[in-house]
Write an enzyme that holds these catalytic residues in place. Sequence first.
Site, PDB file in Angstrom:
ATOM      1  CG  ASP A 211      45.980  54.107  35.702  1.00  0.00           C
ATOM      2  OD1 ASP A 211      46.489  52.993  35.643  1.00  0.00           O
ATOM      3  OD2 ASP A 211      45.454  54.583  37.156  1.00  0.00           O
TER       4      ASP A 211
ATOM      5  CG  ASP B  58      46.693  49.351  37.398  1.00  0.00           C
ATOM      6  OD1 ASP B  58      46.822  50.630  37.625  1.00  0.00           O
ATOM      7  OD2 ASP B  58      45.646  48.939  38.128  1.00  0.00           O
TER       8      ASP B  58
ATOM      9  CD  GLU C 265      44.562  54.629  40.600  1.00  0.00           C
ATOM     10  OE1 GLU C 265      43.595  54.782  39.833  1.00  0.00           O
ATOM     11  OE2 GLU C 265      44.907  53.296  40.922  1.00  0.00           O
TER      12      GLU C 265
ATOM     13  CG  HIS D 118      48.847  54.438  40.324  1.00  0.00           C
ATOM     14  ND1 HIS D 118      48.873  53.344  40.638  1.00  0.00           N
ATOM     15  CD2 HIS D 118      47.853  54.285  39.361  1.00  0.00           C
ATOM     16  CE1 HIS D 118      47.997  52.356  40.068  1.00  0.00           C
ATOM     17  NE2 HIS D 118      47.498  53.132  38.947  1.00  0.00           N
TER      18      HIS D 118
HETATM   19 CO    CO Z   1      44.565  49.577  39.080  1.00  0.00          CO
HETATM   20 ZN    ZN Z   2      46.132  52.187  37.798  1.00  0.00          ZN
END
Ligand code: CO
Ligand code: ZN
Length: 335
Positions: A221, A163, A198, A60
């Site tokens: 991820d 992230d 996401e 993402h």
């Molecule tokens: Co996250």
């Molecule tokens: Zn993530």
Amino acid sequence: MIELIRKLVEAWGPSGYEHQVRELIRAEVADLADEITVDPLGNLICRVGQGGPKVMIAAHMDEIGVMANYVEPNSGYMRFTNIGGVLATTLLGHRVRFENGVTGVIAAPDMFGAARTTAPDLDEFFIDVSDGSGSNPVQVGSPATFWRTFEQRGTRLISKSMDDRIGCVVAIEAMRRLKKAKKKKSANEIYFVFTVQEEVGLRGAGPAAFGIAPDLAIALDVTATGDTIKNAKMEVKLGGGAAIKVHDSRHVVPPAVVNWMVAQAEADGIPYQKELLTLGSTDAAGIQITRAGVPSGCISIPCRFVHTTSETIDSNDLEACIKLLTGLLSKPAVL
Ligand code: CO
Ligand code: ZN
């Protein structure tokens, strides 16, 4: 690769506003894909190869952030709502950046007051956007991301938005290595998808998977680690290798997918660890329940301090994840 990481983690792209990240990635993969499209939600879909098993890879592009929702009269202060999982304990004194380049500082009333022993609720915080001119440089409805620069400490890489820009890096690097291997024909029809939204509930990956109709999917991820002080009961640790997901709060990975990944890691001597995450999930959970169901797994990059501006990964784990993904995609992906 460090410069690519720096470029992507420092880029601006809260959920629903991924356009800047998408353009950076599009430029990066232009020579690596056979076809590049953007779907109606904004997912960037890069096909490599044609014919054979259809495999979808999802990483993402979006990051958590805030959105200004109310101007405090005559103050230069704005109230805000969260975009994704924003933790109140991470906010005091932190900076956010709006798309027009304005930096805001997050504060709360009574920061040093005698009663202030716990973090305020999210709706008590405000952002100072005043610039001394008396006019407000930010409008209601403007999104912002947290801001902090990328840093290195030995093999540790520290930044906001690991992230999941680091997942995007794993995908891009795998594309590069598959291309370099110069096989005449790709063993699979691979769709590298850089997904949107996401962080607000896995909203982008499912529709992308519906359009692609893959036989198999892998999300890339970050995952939390259990190696902080007074740790949670979690096996994954930084430097322990690629984390192969077994279970999280929305996803039971089919054993055939786990075994497929474990066998690849063992065959290639790639350090790995099994991941069981109690809080959170990934795009793989969204993909597995599209159409008639898609067997889905996840290669996770171990990450300390997830959803703070100092998300910390280890470059050896990063390399293990890239090797594992590249190995899995180098031969027909059949379970
Ligand atoms: Co996250
Ligand atoms: Zn993530």
